[in-house]
Motif scaffolding. Structure first.
Motif, PDB file in Angstrom:
ATOM      1  N   THR A   1       0.855  -1.192   0.000  1.00 22.17           N
ATOM      2  CA  THR A   1       0.000   0.000   0.000  1.00 22.17           C
ATOM      3  C   THR A   1       0.890   1.240   0.000  1.00 22.17           C
ATOM      4  OG1 THR A   1      -1.668  -1.233   1.263  1.00 22.17           O
ATOM      5  CG2 THR A   1      -1.896   1.170   1.193  1.00 22.17           C
TER       6      THR A   1
ATOM      7  N   LEU B   1      -3.625  -5.154   9.535  1.00 18.29           N
ATOM      8  CA  LEU B   1      -2.600  -4.122   9.362  1.00 18.29           C
ATOM      9  C   LEU B   1      -2.574  -3.714   7.897  1.00 18.29           C
ATOM     10  CD1 LEU B   1       0.501  -5.657  11.245  1.00 18.29           C
ATOM     11  CD2 LEU B   1      -1.463  -4.434  12.219  1.00 18.29           C
ATOM     12  N   VAL B   2      -2.262  -2.453   7.649  1.00 20.23           N
ATOM     13  CA  VAL B   2      -2.024  -2.007   6.281  1.00 20.23           C
ATOM     14  C   VAL B   2      -0.514  -1.921   6.089  1.00 20.23           C
ATOM     15  CG1 VAL B   2      -2.248   0.450   6.894  1.00 20.23           C
ATOM     16  CG2 VAL B   2      -2.529  -0.269   4.515  1.00 20.23           C
ATOM     17  N   GLN B   3      -0.024  -2.505   4.995  1.00 23.98           N
ATOM     18  CA  GLN B   3       1.416  -2.515   4.738  1.00 23.98           C
ATOM     19  C   GLN B   3       1.793  -1.271   3.940  1.00 23.98           C
ATOM     20  OE1 GLN B   3       3.517  -4.871   1.630  1.00 23.98           O
ATOM     21  NE2 GLN B   3       4.320  -6.037   3.366  1.00 23.98           N
ATOM     22  N   LEU B   4       2.487  -0.339   4.584  1.00 23.22           N
ATOM     23  CA  LEU B   4       2.862   0.921   3.959  1.00 23.22           C
ATOM     24  C   LEU B   4       4.214   0.797   3.261  1.00 23.22           C
ATOM     25  CD1 LEU B   4       1.776   3.451   6.727  1.00 23.22           C
ATOM     26  CD2 LEU B   4       0.455   2.609   4.769  1.00 23.22           C
TER      27      LEU B   4
ATOM     28  N   SER C   1       0.228   8.569   6.249  1.00 29.45           N
ATOM     29  CA  SER C   1      -0.507   7.349   5.909  1.00 29.45           C
ATOM     30  C   SER C   1      -0.814   6.523   7.148  1.00 29.45           C
ATOM     31  CB  SER C   1       0.281   6.520   4.895  1.00 29.45           C
ATOM     32  OG  SER C   1       0.403   7.205   3.664  1.00 29.45           O
ATOM     33  N   ALA C   2       0.129   6.462   8.084  1.00 26.76           N
ATOM     34  CA  ALA C   2      -0.094   5.715   9.330  1.00 26.76           C
ATOM     35  C   ALA C   2      -1.237   6.340  10.131  1.00 26.76           C
ATOM     36  CB  ALA C   2       1.184   5.682  10.162  1.00 26.76           C
TER      37      ALA C   2
ATOM     38  N   ALA D   1      -4.442   5.475   8.529  1.00 26.97           N
ATOM     39  CA  ALA D   1      -4.772   4.084   8.840  1.00 26.97           C
ATOM     40  C   ALA D   1      -5.419   3.977  10.217  1.00 26.97           C
ATOM     41  CB  ALA D   1      -3.511   3.220   8.771  1.00 26.97           C
TER      42      ALA D   1
ATOM     43  N   ILE E   1      -0.061  -0.827  11.415  1.00 25.74           N
ATOM     44  CA  ILE E   1       0.588  -0.763  10.096  1.00 25.74           C
ATOM     45  C   ILE E   1       1.834  -1.648  10.107  1.00 25.74           C
ATOM     46  CG2 ILE E   1      -0.245   1.543   9.529  1.00 25.74           C
ATOM     47  CD1 ILE E   1       3.330   1.408  10.372  1.00 25.74           C
ATOM     48  N   GLU E   2       2.212  -2.086   8.915  1.00 27.18           N
ATOM     49  CA  GLU E   2       3.512  -2.734   8.731  1.00 27.18           C
ATOM     50  C   GLU E   2       4.286  -1.909   7.723  1.00 27.18           C
ATOM     51  OE1 GLU E   2       5.180  -7.171   8.111  1.00 27.18           O
ATOM     52  OE2 GLU E   2       4.133  -6.393   6.346  1.00 27.18           O
TER      53      GLU E   2
END
Length: 407
Positions: free
Chosen positions: A60, A99-102, A151-152, A155, A163-164
């Motif tokens: 992401t 988690l959303v992977q940034l 972005s975090a 999220a 987040i990751e």
């Protein structure tokens, strides 16, 4: 209770109900504005009821001019937060955390997206379809760090459990760690401490900006598996640095686009143990120096090998991707003992050296798209058919993305 069924409490106090994690896969199902589509939302709803404790989104990007694929879901100021929140709700609907992977693709941004992407240096990717990168300036590093933070925070606002940060597989933070790619002579290059600065600064800034109960994890290469690249000894040292910055767990993988170790497959020859968990041996040395949980992703299929890895302190979390595509509910069956092995359809594929480069990965990506749009994969599709279908999908998605930006 065996290894994979045990609960795990992360350093920030968040409890994971078991040890199975759906690791990040590039869903590439976003619309032309890089917002989650209903197909992507439906996929995460399927996975949430499938039994895994934790789901991690695919790559992401924090910068829509530095995508890994035109179909990436992007989380930034232009995102449709209603769609993002719908994705979160679907992912949590069955009891999983998400988690959303940034990420920032850096030099691994396709040329069609950005002919001259920002990177750690001007060292070009040795593959067709990627342009000449431009080394980031001091000011640009500050902007990149702020984008990860923004972005975090988005999220967190959307309801993600955390987040990751993607610092593996050759993307920007990963390439910064590599002495082969990072040829800088300023404070961002040279020593390992300098090469780790970007990843550490991103983690430090994100951790300070979000709630203490918000999970902050990071994905790190155990090695780039390239001569002169980021090696295993460096990975152990960087893992310690990351722990000191307050991450809740570290995920270990390996390789990059030029050396795609994380995407390998093997047919039915050799021992099961040799084929499975191909980063586990590297993880042992990292696990030995950490007081925080470690996640290993890559090749796990058999329950007994997973349980052995956890019970013997080699890893704390088991990351898997491809089995979730072919059978979304396999984790629940693995946890209750109905099955003793996750789906491993790739073991029936022809050897990798007889197939086009990346064909197996493309087949799984094509199946993922089918599962999102129709509710199930088509396992009768040959590897070559899946590969060709996905290559066509990439072209259509990219063309649509480019046309949207011309409007």
């Amino acid at each position: 209770m065996n290894g994979i069924n045990k609960v795990l409490v992360l350093p920030n106090g968040v409890l994971l109900k078991n040890r199975i994690v759906k690791s990040a896969m590039s869903e590439a199902l976003a619309d032309e504005h890089n917002n989650p589509t209903q197909a992507q939302i439906d996929l995460f709803a399927q996975w949430s009821v499938g039994g895994a404790a934790l789901l991690i989104t695919g790559n992401t990007p924090v910068d829509r001019m530095h995508l890994e694929h035109a179909g990436n879901f992007v989380l930034d100021a232009h995102s449709d937060m209603k769609q993002v929140s719908a994705l979160v709700a679907a992912a949590q609907s069955g009891g999983a955390k998400v988690l959303v992977q940034l990420a920032h693709a850096g030099r691994q941004t396709p040329e069609a997206i950005n002919a001259h992407p920002t990177s750690i240096s001007n060292v070009k990717l040795n593959l067709a379809g990627y342009g000449e990168p431009v080394p980031a300036t001091e000011a640009e590093f500050g902007i990149i760090i702020k984008k990860f933070v923004h972005s975090a925070k988005l999220a967190q606002d959307a309801g993600f459990d955390g987040i990751e940060i993607h610092a593996a597989h050759g993307y920007l933070l990963s390439s910064a760690l590599s002495p082969r790619i990072n040829t800088r002579t300023d404070r961002w290059g040279g020593t390992l401490e300098n090469r780790a600065r970007l990843a550490l600064d991103v983690v430090r800034a994100v951790r300070a900006a979000v709630d203490p109960r918000f999970i902050v994890a990071i994905k790190l290469n155990s090695s780039d598996f390239q001569k002169g690249g980021f090696d295993h000894a460096g990975s152990v040292e960087v893992a310690i640095m990351l722990q000191d910055e307050g991450v809740d767990f570290i995920e270990i993988s390996g390789g990059n686009f030029e050396e795609p170790t994380a995407y390998q497959h093997t047919s039915k020859n050799g021992s099961t143990k040799a084929r499975e968990a191909y980063f586990l041996d590297y993880a042992v040395a990292i696990k030995a120096v950490l007081n925080i949980p470690l996640m290993v992703t890559g090749g796990f299929r058999s329950a007994n090998i997973m349980n052995d890895a956890i019970e013997n302190g080699k890893t704390d979390l088991i990351g898997m991707g491809r089995p979730f595509i072919t059978e979304p509910s396999f984790a629940a069956k693995l946890l209750n003992g109905t099955i003793d092995k996750a789906p491993a359809i790739e073991q029936d594929f022809p050897p990798a050296d007889t197939l086009p480069r990346g064909a197996v990965l493309s087949w799984f990506c094509a199946q993922l798209a089918l599962a999102g749009k129709t509710g199930q994969p088509d396992l009768s599709l040959s590897v070559i058919e899946g590969h060709e279908s996905y290559m066509q999908q990439i072209k259509i998605t990219t063309d649509k993305w480019i046309e949207t930006r011309r409007q």
